[in-house]
Enzyme design. Structure first.
Site, PDB file in Angstrom:
ATOM      1  N   LYS A  55       0.795  -1.225   0.000  1.00  0.00           N
ATOM      2  CA  LYS A  55       0.000   0.000   0.000  1.00  0.00           C
ATOM      3  C   LYS A  55       0.831   1.280   0.000  1.00  0.00           C
ATOM      4  O   LYS A  55       0.370   2.338  -0.463  1.00  0.00           O
ATOM      5  CB  LYS A  55      -0.937   0.013   1.210  1.00  0.00           C
ATOM      6  CG  LYS A  55      -2.084  -0.977   1.144  1.00  0.00           C
ATOM      7  CD  LYS A  55      -3.163  -0.523   0.183  1.00  0.00           C
ATOM      8  CE  LYS A  55      -4.421  -1.364   0.305  1.00  0.00           C
ATOM      9  NZ  LYS A  55      -5.487  -0.884  -0.605  1.00  0.00           N
ATOM     10  N   SER A  80      -8.839  -0.333   6.606  1.00  0.00           N
ATOM     11  CA  SER A  80      -8.830  -1.300   7.705  1.00  0.00           C
ATOM     12  C   SER A  80      -7.457  -1.422   8.331  1.00  0.00           C
ATOM     13  O   SER A  80      -7.300  -2.041   9.378  1.00  0.00           O
ATOM     14  CB  SER A  80      -9.285  -2.671   7.212  1.00  0.00           C
ATOM     15  OG  SER A  80      -8.344  -3.201   6.284  1.00  0.00           O
ATOM     16  N   GLU A 206      -9.644 -14.033  -4.120  1.00  0.00           N
ATOM     17  CA  GLU A 206     -10.500 -13.447  -3.092  1.00  0.00           C
ATOM     18  C   GLU A 206     -10.835 -14.494  -2.034  1.00  0.00           C
ATOM     19  O   GLU A 206     -10.858 -15.695  -2.327  1.00  0.00           O
ATOM     20  CB  GLU A 206     -11.821 -12.962  -3.701  1.00  0.00           C
ATOM     21  CG  GLU A 206     -11.709 -11.752  -4.597  1.00  0.00           C
ATOM     22  CD  GLU A 206     -13.066 -11.284  -5.086  1.00  0.00           C
ATOM     23  OE1 GLU A 206     -13.393 -10.108  -4.865  1.00  0.00           O
ATOM     24  OE2 GLU A 206     -13.796 -12.085  -5.700  1.00  0.00           O
ATOM     25  N   GLY A 210     -15.979 -13.105   0.543  1.00  0.00           N
ATOM     26  CA  GLY A 210     -16.031 -11.784  -0.086  1.00  0.00           C
ATOM     27  C   GLY A 210     -15.685 -11.852  -1.556  1.00  0.00           C
ATOM     28  O   GLY A 210     -14.648 -11.342  -1.980  1.00  0.00           O
ATOM     29  N   ASP A 212     -16.813 -10.393  -4.274  1.00  0.00           N
ATOM     30  CA  ASP A 212     -17.463  -9.331  -5.044  1.00  0.00           C
ATOM     31  C   ASP A 212     -16.864  -9.171  -6.438  1.00  0.00           C
ATOM     32  O   ASP A 212     -17.574  -8.908  -7.403  1.00  0.00           O
ATOM     33  CB  ASP A 212     -17.399  -7.999  -4.279  1.00  0.00           C
ATOM     34  CG  ASP A 212     -15.994  -7.629  -3.861  1.00  0.00           C
ATOM     35  OD1 ASP A 212     -15.436  -8.319  -2.983  1.00  0.00           O
ATOM     36  OD2 ASP A 212     -15.449  -6.655  -4.401  1.00  0.00           O
ATOM     37  N   SER A 306       1.207  -9.791  -0.487  1.00  0.00           N
ATOM     38  CA  SER A 306       0.881  -8.367  -0.459  1.00  0.00           C
ATOM     39  C   SER A 306       1.183  -7.667   0.855  1.00  0.00           C
ATOM     40  O   SER A 306       1.290  -6.439   0.890  1.00  0.00           O
ATOM     41  CB  SER A 306      -0.594  -8.156  -0.819  1.00  0.00           C
ATOM     42  OG  SER A 306      -1.433  -8.833   0.097  1.00  0.00           O
TER      43      SER A 306
END
Length: 320
Positions: A55, A80, A206, A210, A212, A306
């Site tokens: 990030k 989060s 995923e 979740g 999506d 990640s």
């Protein structure tokens, strides 16, 4: 900006801008892992990135592009945990300040780290509150610039530098597995990887709770799911971003799902055999490979680890 403005040149420009501030993380190989999965695996270890996750790439790139007067007023974000830390550190590095909206149940280690970088934290209930709306209101009330966690071209271009570095180190790959939450890491990675390694299969991963992105790709439009209840808190997103989905629906080949138990197994193997610590979201792409979710199996495959932001107590709890 439209999704067409996020190009390989944008990723390369981001790489030049963040050079010397963001770590060029290692690519790990393991004969044991290769033998277990039956492929040549190249792990891009973003758990060794500053703030412990990819990030920081997108956050620093986006904050660094703000005009001086906006930097002086400060920035805001909702997250989060990992984007929270990334924006907090980016603001500190660039002489600005940050206010971060975080769920009340964010891991304690992530909240402590965010405060340690000098940010102010405002909390909300992730199961009843709309974080995007709350974050936008917080930024407007305080006159701050909102740095979204994924749905922004400068964030996406910054995240894409992870895949840029990976393919520069390994050469062309047959497939790249990347965790998918809001889709920024995958979108940036897909832009870079498909341009540098023609024919590469882009595979998103995923948590089962979740899915999506998988549902959205099948429907051809963004689909909203209930707030996922999964150990992969970094992937507990209810729907893809508008910009990230526009890119990912064009460049992704597939999205596969992993269970919490498969994520735990990948975290354990990473710790015991690879000697690296991953958080649940950080291990989800590796979990998919270990669980046999990728079919057909590529010969040369990249996997993005990640992040590694997890406290000792939580790690032991998950491994118990």
């Amino acid at each position: 900006m439209s999704e067409a403005t996020v190009t390989l040149d944008d990723v390369r420009d981001a790489a030049a801008r963040i050079k010397g501030v963001v770590h060029r993380t290692p690519v790990l190989r393991s004969r044991t892992l290769d033998a277990l999965v039956g492929a040549e695996v190249h792990l891009k270890c973003e758990n060794f990135q500053r703030v412990g996750a990819f990030k920081f790439r997108g956050a620093y790139h986006a904050v660094s592009r703000l005009a001086p007067e906006r930097l002086a007023r400060g920035v805001a974000a909702f997250s989060s945990g990992n984007h929270a830390q990334a924006v907090a550190l980016a603001a500190r590095e660039l002489g600005s300040s940050a206010v971060i909206l975080m769920p009340e149940d964010s891991p304690r280690s992530k909240r402590d780290a965010t405060e340690g970088y000098g940010a102010e934290i405002v909390t909300y209930d992730r199961y009843t509150g709309d974080r995007a709306a709350l974050g936008a209101r917080l930024a407007a009330e305080r006159g701050l610039t909102l740095i979204p966690p994924y749905d922004h071209p400068h964030v996406i271009a910054g995240q894409g530098t992870a895949a840029l570095e990976l393919i520069e180190a390994t050469g062309p790959l047959d497939a790249l597995l990347t965790p998918v939450g809001g889709g920024g890491l995958m979108a940036g990675s897909a832009v870079a990887a498909t341009a540098l390694s023609p024919g590469i299969r882009m595979i998103g991963v995923e948590p089962e709770a979740g899915d999506d992105h998988r549902r959205s790709l099948a429907a051809g439009e963004r689909v909203r799911v209930p707030v996922p209840r999964t150990i992969a808190d970094g992937q507990a997103v209810t729907e893809p971003g508008e910009l990230t989905f526009a890119i990912n629906r064009r460049l992704l080949d597939s999205v596969v799902l992993v269970s919490d138990d498969e994520i735990r197994a990948a975290m354990r193997l990473a710790f015991e055999r690879l000697k690296i610590v991953t958080e649940p979201s950080g291990a989800s792409a590796l979990a998919a490979l270990l669980a046999g979710a990728v079919d057909p199996l590529p010969r040369r495959v990249g996997v993005v680890i990640s992040g590694g932001n997890i406290g000792l107590d939580r790690f032991l709890e998950l491994m118990a």
